[in-house]
Design a protein around this motif. Sequence first.
Motif, PDB file in Angstrom:
ATOM      1  N   UNK A   5       0.827  -1.206   0.000  1.00 27.01           N
ATOM      2  CA  UNK A   5       0.000   0.000   0.000  1.00 27.01           C
ATOM      3  C   UNK A   5       0.863   1.258   0.000  1.00 27.01           C
ATOM      4  N   UNK A   6       2.015   1.196   0.663  1.00 21.88           N
ATOM      5  CA  UNK A   6       2.922   2.339   0.631  1.00 21.88           C
ATOM      6  C   UNK A   6       3.387   2.615  -0.797  1.00 21.88           C
ATOM      7  N   UNK A   7       3.716   1.557  -1.518  1.00 23.03           N
ATOM      8  CA  UNK A   7       4.109   1.724  -2.920  1.00 23.03           C
ATOM      9  C   UNK A   7       2.959   2.278  -3.755  1.00 23.03           C
ATOM     10  N   UNK A 263       5.932  13.374  -0.391  1.00 25.51           N
ATOM     11  CA  UNK A 263       5.757  12.077  -1.038  1.00 25.51           C
ATOM     12  C   UNK A 263       5.898  10.941  -0.036  1.00 25.51           C
ATOM     13  N   UNK A 264       6.920  11.037   0.825  1.00 21.53           N
ATOM     14  CA  UNK A 264       7.104  10.007   1.846  1.00 21.53           C
ATOM     15  C   UNK A 264       5.929   9.987   2.816  1.00 21.53           C
ATOM     16  N   UNK A 265       5.419  11.174   3.175  1.00 26.47           N
ATOM     17  CA  UNK A 265       4.295  11.246   4.106  1.00 26.47           C
ATOM     18  C   UNK A 265       3.056  10.589   3.510  1.00 26.47           C
ATOM     19  N   UNK A 266       2.805  10.841   2.221  1.00 26.38           N
ATOM     20  CA  UNK A 266       1.646  10.218   1.561  1.00 26.38           C
ATOM     21  C   UNK A 266       1.809   8.710   1.501  1.00 26.38           C
ATOM     22  N   UNK A 267       3.029   8.251   1.143  1.00 26.47           N
ATOM     23  CA  UNK A 267       3.273   6.813   1.072  1.00 26.47           C
ATOM     24  C   UNK A 267       3.108   6.159   2.439  1.00 26.47           C
ATOM     25  N   UNK A 269       1.379   7.304   5.017  1.00 23.48           N
ATOM     26  CA  UNK A 269      -0.026   7.392   5.443  1.00 23.48           C
ATOM     27  C   UNK A 269      -0.856   6.280   4.820  1.00 23.48           C
ATOM     28  N   UNK A 270      -0.641   6.024   3.529  1.00 20.75           N
ATOM     29  CA  UNK A 270      -1.399   4.962   2.861  1.00 20.75           C
ATOM     30  C   UNK A 270      -0.931   3.596   3.353  1.00 20.75           C
ATOM     31  N   UNK A 271       0.363   3.453   3.638  1.00 17.98           N
ATOM     32  CA  UNK A 271       0.871   2.173   4.119  1.00 17.98           C
ATOM     33  C   UNK A 271       0.363   1.801   5.498  1.00 17.98           C
ATOM     34  N   UNK A 272       0.154   2.779   6.359  1.00 17.67           N
ATOM     35  CA  UNK A 272      -0.291   2.505   7.739  1.00 17.67           C
ATOM     36  C   UNK A 272      -1.800   2.703   7.882  1.00 17.67           C
ATOM     37  N   UNK A 273      -2.265   3.952   7.769  1.00 19.29           N
ATOM     38  CA  UNK A 273      -3.707   4.204   7.865  1.00 19.29           C
ATOM     39  C   UNK A 273      -4.461   3.501   6.745  1.00 19.29           C
ATOM     40  N   UNK A 274      -3.824   3.412   5.554  1.00 22.49           N
ATOM     41  CA  UNK A 274      -4.471   2.709   4.444  1.00 22.49           C
ATOM     42  C   UNK A 274      -4.664   1.235   4.724  1.00 22.49           C
TER      43      UNK A 274
END
Length: 739
Positions: A5-7, A263-267, A269-274
């Motif tokens: 998901x982070x990717x 970019x790292x923050x979005x990745x 966020x999606x990797x954890x909260x996602x």
Amino acid sequence: MATFLSRLGRFSFRRRRLVALLWVVLLVGTGVLAGRAAAAPPNDFSMPGTEAQQAYDVLEKDFPELNADGASARVVFRAEGGKVTDPETRGAIGETVRALGADPQVARVTDPFTTRSVSPDGTTAYAQVSYQVSSSELAEESRAALRETVEQAASRELTVEAGGNAVDAKAAGHSSEAVGLAVAAVVLVLTFGSLLAAGLPLLTAVLGVGIGALTIRALAGPLGLGSTTTGLAVMIGLAVGIDYALFVVSRYRAELARDRGREDAAAHAVGTAGSAVVFAGLTVVIALAGLAVVGIPLLTQMGLAAAGTVVVAVLIAVTLIPALLGLCGRRIGPARPRRKIPRRQAMGVRWARFVVRRPVAALLAGAALLGVVALPAASLEMGLPGDDSKPVSTTQRRAYDMIAEGFGPGHNGPLTVVVQADGDTDGDTGAESAARRVARQIDGREDVAAVGQPRLSASGGTAVLSVVPAASPSSTETAGLVHALREPAFAADSDTQVLVTGTTAMNADVSQKLSDALIPYLGLVVGLAFVLLIAVFRSLLVPLKAALGFLWSVLAGLGAVVAVFQWGWLGSVLGVTEPGPIVSVMPVFMVAVVFGLAMDYEVFLVTRMREAYVHGQSPKDSVISGFEHSGRVVAAAAVIMISVFAAFLGSEEQILKTIGFGLAAAVLFDAFVVRMTLVPAVLALLGRSAWSLPRWLDRLVPDLDVEGERLERGPRGVTAEEKNGADPVGAPAGHVPGN
């Protein structure tokens, strides 16, 4: 899971214009398909497996002229200061009957003087209007014509009212959704302190609901989805759409506050909260798709349609949200402490510390509160609402009262008895003689007010007769009569079959069907979610606690509903004019909706606690850390949902008031008592054992890494593969096997 998901989040952030364009194209595409699709078919209100439905099928085959499944209305006349048989009054009634029959969708209208539908005192009479189509297919013009005819017939000397499903107006507008969106906007602005950040969850939630609703509309014809299928999908879609986007955006701003790049923050966020969003969405899909267990086609359609909308909300949260965050750029900044409140003094942290220090007291207090509120649920009585549950200001309720006063309460819900038999007896067909025998048996009962003459089908194999109970349609006496008439004793021999149907019998069958399905449905939903949560939390005790807490929330919500809508407590405050049985679909519906939202809150709050624990904090500190980062966001999501559901209390319909109040109460108890009081208390008492699995089970359960532990191994959340040139959603660039 977190790595994938982070990717995906990083890819969506980098290719933000492409991802946003794809979602716009999907919205437009579904809109075009929906516009070209055939009209949605009428709702399928059939109840397979019930005796009432079996009888309806027989009537449709052998008595097509009766339009057994067609809409109907009963127009009631009452003479003021005279009798309906007076020449002038009788003439006015005759003109009204002719006007009612002029509508092209009307199959027939009975004349009260021909059918002897005149009260013993001569002051009241009624005409029965039968339509060629079902209530869901009835044109609004026909409903308007009926209302207009009734209004024009009324005078100072003659009171005219109408009841029945042909009078009920089709649902109009989406005022409750509008109120919910308005409240959501205010809460999101207060939560984020930014109009743009607050607008993203609203925008994406509306987009997801739009795509879901248009898809349902496009598939309505091929899949036979009824016109009301989108109702549950819109409500659930808005709820989870706002929640899921809220958690991802909140985590993104928190990562920015930790000095990560955008970019790292979005990745991250999606990797954890996602990851939490994906598994929360799976639990909601399980609950909604599980409605198929009930065996009612309409509920199955609504559940599957809503489940599809939830899937859309999940996909939007993990793809479109990071793309929009990239498009917004610096206009969405890092989360800042409000009024620079120290961590130790923040309200959520203070509450968590209080509960962790006194877990036994908090656990006992919360359990006692829920136990007291849930007590009335032991007296739950279920039924389906009729005209007697409507406000006294409505024409349906006034017509109901006039019939009860003039003829007796049972005339508001006559039963239809279908008799099938073979052979001839003394010149009569087997069905005719059997029907006369059954009529004599029924006529001698004390709980029966009247029995009509049998009517024979053209084939001679089926007869039908009307039975008027002595008690009201919703009474336990009438329910007992339905069960008594279905006893084998009335059939007398193996060649005779006696079936009981009618609105009252159908309501009894539906209530029984829903009651019988509740336990299997609960077992399926809770069981599958329990297995899923074991993989999410890598624990047996945390999923068990989540399931028990959910059951407690549902029981408390049902207890509040019984106290208000069945017993009448606070009825004057909440606008409950007629306390009575709770609508039969309420428990199953509450389980589906509340389970989904409860698991949302559980996953979002507890995954943050597990994340802190996995990263080295003590069990008690991890509980406090979970509240620090997710407590306020979970509270905001709960307030939004409570407001949406509570908005239904303004409806004139008792069923909508009941559903709205029940869901609002259950979410209130679940979010603020179970998740924010009992959960931290139980986790504090369990300590490290809460986060452990037996060794044999630990080897079997896949490590999904929902908390994103692997993301921390690379600098700024960048995995080793990405650091070495990997594409964010594929294999390393230039990868050669063996290298």
